[in-house]
Design a protein around this motif. Sequence first.
Motif, mmCIF file in Angstrom:
data_model
loop_
_atom_site.group_PDB
_atom_site.id
_atom_site.type_symbol
_atom_site.label_atom_id
_atom_site.label_comp_id
_atom_site.label_asym_id
_atom_site.label_seq_id
_atom_site.Cartn_x
_atom_site.Cartn_y
_atom_site.Cartn_z
ATOM 1 N N GLU A 1 0.831 -1.204 0.000
ATOM 2 C CA GLU A 1 0.000 0.000 0.000
ATOM 3 C C GLU A 1 0.870 1.259 0.000
ATOM 4 O OE1 GLU A 1 -3.698 2.019 2.491
ATOM 5 O OE2 GLU A 1 -2.542 0.376 3.368
ATOM 6 N N MET A 2 1.936 1.278 0.792
ATOM 7 C CA MET A 2 2.827 2.443 0.820
ATOM 8 C C MET A 2 3.526 2.616 -0.525
ATOM 9 S SD MET A 2 4.492 2.034 4.646
ATOM 10 C CE MET A 2 5.581 3.437 4.405
ATOM 11 N N GLN A 3 3.966 1.509 -1.115
ATOM 12 C CA GLN A 3 4.592 1.584 -2.435
ATOM 13 C C GLN A 3 3.623 2.168 -3.461
ATOM 14 O OE1 GLN A 3 5.959 -2.334 -3.447
ATOM 15 N NE2 GLN A 3 7.548 -2.378 -1.867
ATOM 16 N N GLU A 4 2.385 1.724 -3.424
ATOM 17 C CA GLU A 4 1.379 2.204 -4.378
ATOM 18 C C GLU A 4 1.097 3.686 -4.191
ATOM 19 O OE1 GLU A 4 -1.142 -1.939 -5.070
ATOM 20 O OE2 GLU A 4 -1.799 -0.498 -3.539
ATOM 21 N N GLN A 5 1.086 4.158 -2.956
ATOM 22 C CA GLN A 5 0.868 5.584 -2.709
ATOM 23 C C GLN A 5 2.007 6.417 -3.265
ATOM 24 O OE1 GLN A 5 0.342 5.784 1.538
ATOM 25 N NE2 GLN A 5 -1.773 5.037 1.481
ATOM 26 N N ILE A 6 3.222 5.904 -3.170
ATOM 27 C CA ILE A 6 4.387 6.621 -3.695
ATOM 28 C C ILE A 6 4.331 6.683 -5.218
ATOM 29 C CG2 ILE A 6 6.898 6.492 -3.992
ATOM 30 C CD1 ILE A 6 7.020 5.353 -1.132
ATOM 31 N N ILE A 7 4.017 5.562 -5.869
ATOM 32 C CA ILE A 7 4.002 5.497 -7.333
ATOM 33 C C ILE A 7 2.756 6.152 -7.916
ATOM 34 C CG2 ILE A 7 3.977 3.953 -9.331
ATOM 35 C CD1 ILE A 7 6.660 4.032 -7.926
ATOM 36 N N GLY A 8 1.612 5.938 -7.294
ATOM 37 C CA GLY A 8 0.362 6.487 -7.818
ATOM 38 C C GLY A 8 -0.414 5.490 -8.657
ATOM 39 N N ARG A 9 -0.025 4.219 -8.596
ATOM 40 C CA ARG A 9 -0.716 3.146 -9.311
ATOM 41 C C ARG A 9 -0.705 1.888 -8.446
ATOM 42 N NH1 ARG A 9 -1.640 3.958 -14.694
ATOM 43 N NH2 ARG A 9 -0.671 5.812 -15.616
ATOM 44 N N THR A 10 -1.660 1.004 -8.713
ATOM 45 C CA THR A 10 -1.642 -0.260 -8.002
ATOM 46 C C THR A 10 -0.554 -1.155 -8.587
ATOM 47 O OG1 THR A 10 -3.311 -1.217 -9.480
ATOM 48 C CG2 THR A 10 -4.093 -0.138 -7.460
ATOM 49 N N LYS A 11 -0.027 -2.031 -7.767
ATOM 50 C CA LYS A 11 1.104 -2.856 -8.170
ATOM 51 C C LYS A 11 0.676 -4.061 -8.997
ATOM 52 C CE LYS A 11 5.425 -4.535 -6.138
ATOM 53 N NZ LYS A 11 6.182 -4.682 -4.862
ATOM 54 N N ASP B 1 -6.247 7.907 -7.649
ATOM 55 C CA ASP B 1 -6.664 9.307 -7.723
ATOM 56 C C ASP B 1 -5.513 10.232 -7.348
ATOM 57 O OD1 ASP B 1 -9.212 8.560 -8.450
ATOM 58 O OD2 ASP B 1 -9.985 8.594 -6.394
ATOM 59 N N ASP B 2 -5.434 11.383 -8.034
ATOM 60 C CA ASP B 2 -4.423 12.381 -7.713
ATOM 61 C C ASP B 2 -4.725 13.023 -6.362
ATOM 62 O OD1 ASP B 2 -3.169 12.009 -10.136
ATOM 63 O OD2 ASP B 2 -4.311 13.570 -11.149
ATOM 64 N N ALA B 3 -3.668 13.393 -5.646
ATOM 65 C CA ALA B 3 -3.839 14.132 -4.397
ATOM 66 C C ALA B 3 -4.270 15.557 -4.721
ATOM 67 C CB ALA B 3 -2.538 14.147 -3.617
ATOM 68 N N VAL B 4 -5.257 16.049 -4.017
ATOM 69 C CA VAL B 4 -5.736 17.412 -4.256
ATOM 70 C C VAL B 4 -4.705 18.432 -3.790
ATOM 71 C CG1 VAL B 4 -7.541 19.089 -3.721
ATOM 72 C CG2 VAL B 4 -8.130 16.666 -4.048
ATOM 73 N N ASP B 5 -4.071 18.170 -2.659
ATOM 74 C CA ASP B 5 -3.015 19.050 -2.166
ATOM 75 C C ASP B 5 -2.061 18.207 -1.335
ATOM 76 O OD1 ASP B 5 -4.355 18.611 0.255
ATOM 77 O OD2 ASP B 5 -5.437 20.504 0.122
ATOM 78 N N LYS C 1 3.465 9.519 -10.091
ATOM 79 C CA LYS C 1 2.645 9.637 -11.304
ATOM 80 C C LYS C 1 2.173 11.067 -11.522
ATOM 81 C CE LYS C 1 -1.524 8.956 -10.935
ATOM 82 N NZ LYS C 1 -2.782 9.717 -10.698
ATOM 83 N N THR C 2 1.746 11.721 -10.459
ATOM 84 C CA THR C 2 1.236 13.088 -10.568
ATOM 85 C C THR C 2 2.365 14.080 -10.831
ATOM 86 O OG1 THR C 2 -0.597 12.566 -9.085
ATOM 87 C CG2 THR C 2 -0.054 14.891 -9.375
ATOM 88 N N LEU C 3 3.465 13.955 -10.106
ATOM 89 C CA LEU C 3 4.566 14.907 -10.262
ATOM 90 C C LEU C 3 5.233 14.806 -11.626
ATOM 91 C CD1 LEU C 3 6.159 14.603 -6.708
ATOM 92 C CD2 LEU C 3 4.981 16.596 -7.644
ATOM 93 N N SER C 4 5.192 13.641 -12.234
ATOM 94 C CA SER C 4 5.843 13.470 -13.534
ATOM 95 C C SER C 4 4.894 13.709 -14.704
ATOM 96 C CB SER C 4 6.450 12.068 -13.642
ATOM 97 O OG SER C 4 5.460 11.065 -13.531
ATOM 98 N N THR C 5 3.701 14.205 -14.423
ATOM 99 C CA THR C 5 2.738 14.555 -15.465
ATOM 100 C C THR C 5 2.674 16.074 -15.579
ATOM 101 O OG1 THR C 5 1.420 12.572 -15.017
ATOM 102 C CG2 THR C 5 0.350 14.360 -16.223
ATOM 103 N N HIS D 1 9.145 16.675 -2.128
ATOM 104 C CA HIS D 1 9.739 16.030 -3.296
ATOM 105 C C HIS D 1 9.055 14.692 -3.581
ATOM 106 C CE1 HIS D 1 12.018 14.192 0.091
ATOM 107 N NE2 HIS D 1 11.949 13.095 -0.662
ATOM 108 N N ASP D 2 9.316 14.166 -4.755
ATOM 109 C CA ASP D 2 8.820 12.857 -5.147
ATOM 110 C C ASP D 2 9.407 11.808 -4.193
ATOM 111 O OD1 ASP D 2 8.172 10.452 -6.384
ATOM 112 O OD2 ASP D 2 8.627 11.169 -8.400
ATOM 113 N N ARG D 3 8.562 11.117 -3.448
ATOM 114 C CA ARG D 3 9.046 10.143 -2.473
ATOM 115 C C ARG D 3 9.743 8.952 -3.130
ATOM 116 N NH1 ARG D 3 3.719 8.924 0.673
ATOM 117 N NH2 ARG D 3 2.969 9.194 -1.471
ATOM 118 N N LEU D 4 9.528 8.770 -4.428
ATOM 119 C CA LEU D 4 10.255 7.708 -5.129
ATOM 120 C C LEU D 4 11.760 7.959 -5.085
ATOM 121 C CD1 LEU D 4 10.231 5.163 -6.867
ATOM 122 C CD2 LEU D 4 9.880 6.616 -8.878
ATOM 123 N N LEU D 5 12.162 9.232 -4.992
ATOM 124 C CA LEU D 5 13.588 9.557 -4.954
ATOM 125 C C LEU D 5 14.251 9.091 -3.654
ATOM 126 C CD1 LEU D 5 13.479 13.143 -6.496
ATOM 127 C CD2 LEU D 5 14.094 10.992 -7.629
#
Length: 319
Positions: free
Chosen positions: A204-214, A221-225, A231-235, A290-294
């Motif tokens: 679940e934490m991995q999916e929240q970081i990426i923005g997609r299900t594994k 859904d995109d975070a409103v704030d 996924k959102t930051l790279s769009t 920052h992007d938590r993937l980093l």
Amino acid sequence: MSADTSSHRVPIEPQKVDAPLTQHAIFLVLTVRDSDEARAAVRAGLGSISDLVKNVSFRDLTGALSCTVGIGSDVWAAVTGQPAPGELKPFQPIVGATHTAVATSGDLLFHIRADRRDLCFELERQLLAVLGDAVDVVDETTGFRYFDTRDLLGFVDGTANPVGPAVLDSTVLTEDDGPGAGGTYVVVQKYLHPLDTWRALTTEMQEQIIGRTKADNTELDDAVDGQKSHKTLSTIVDENGEHDILRDNMPFGSPGSGEFGTYFIGYARHLWVIERMLQRMFIGDPPGLHDRLLDFSTAQTGSVFFAPSADLLDGLGDS
């Protein structure tokens, strides 16, 4: 809807930046030695690339062998003799509060792709033999397709790539874009992953970081704030719509040495699109988030190239 998707006509033949996804790839970055003889040798060598690809691919016509060539800003004028594309410049480091997108040297990029590892190997061998001591290798990374196009973090990669006519819209310059018609900007970065740390997270934490299900690659859904996903930051979206780029990332690694990573390669009609994407990732949107993937992907390299049209490339051997 993506931006700039009106009828996109390219009268000049581009390189095969939209070559189909393959099982193997080599990302080869070289510097050109500082002499007139070296630059002349490189010019002649680049002009022979299409012949080298034909000679090697003839061994297996079903092997999908291709080679996309990128040229850096420092040698563009000397090698091509052409005006530089408007946005071509060295990679600009991006320093965030926690992570940095580093800039590293590179004058030439060869993105070699095929469904057979031996075809990639043989083309690289012949290519380096042609260029000889006019160049130095600064990075050589061998990538492989991992299961159903997943990265080593376990997620499907390249989902947001444009398809069909949108590929040209997103990647290839037209005559209206100024110098460089038929070409495309290319950005490469080599990322290393601490897989043990990543795998310690819950799915679940991995999916929240990426923005997609594994499991099934469903977009979340995109975070409103607040904190946004990768996924959102790279769009990149503005008043003109969504600006796509074409990715052909590849996993690489060696379990024996404990090295695991992703080689990012992005092709774009506008360099600023990738620059803005990286700024959002490393600095954050809002700044500080920052992007938590980093936290699990450390950039080791960063370079910018321009892949000229196939016509320009072939003509270098005649100059």
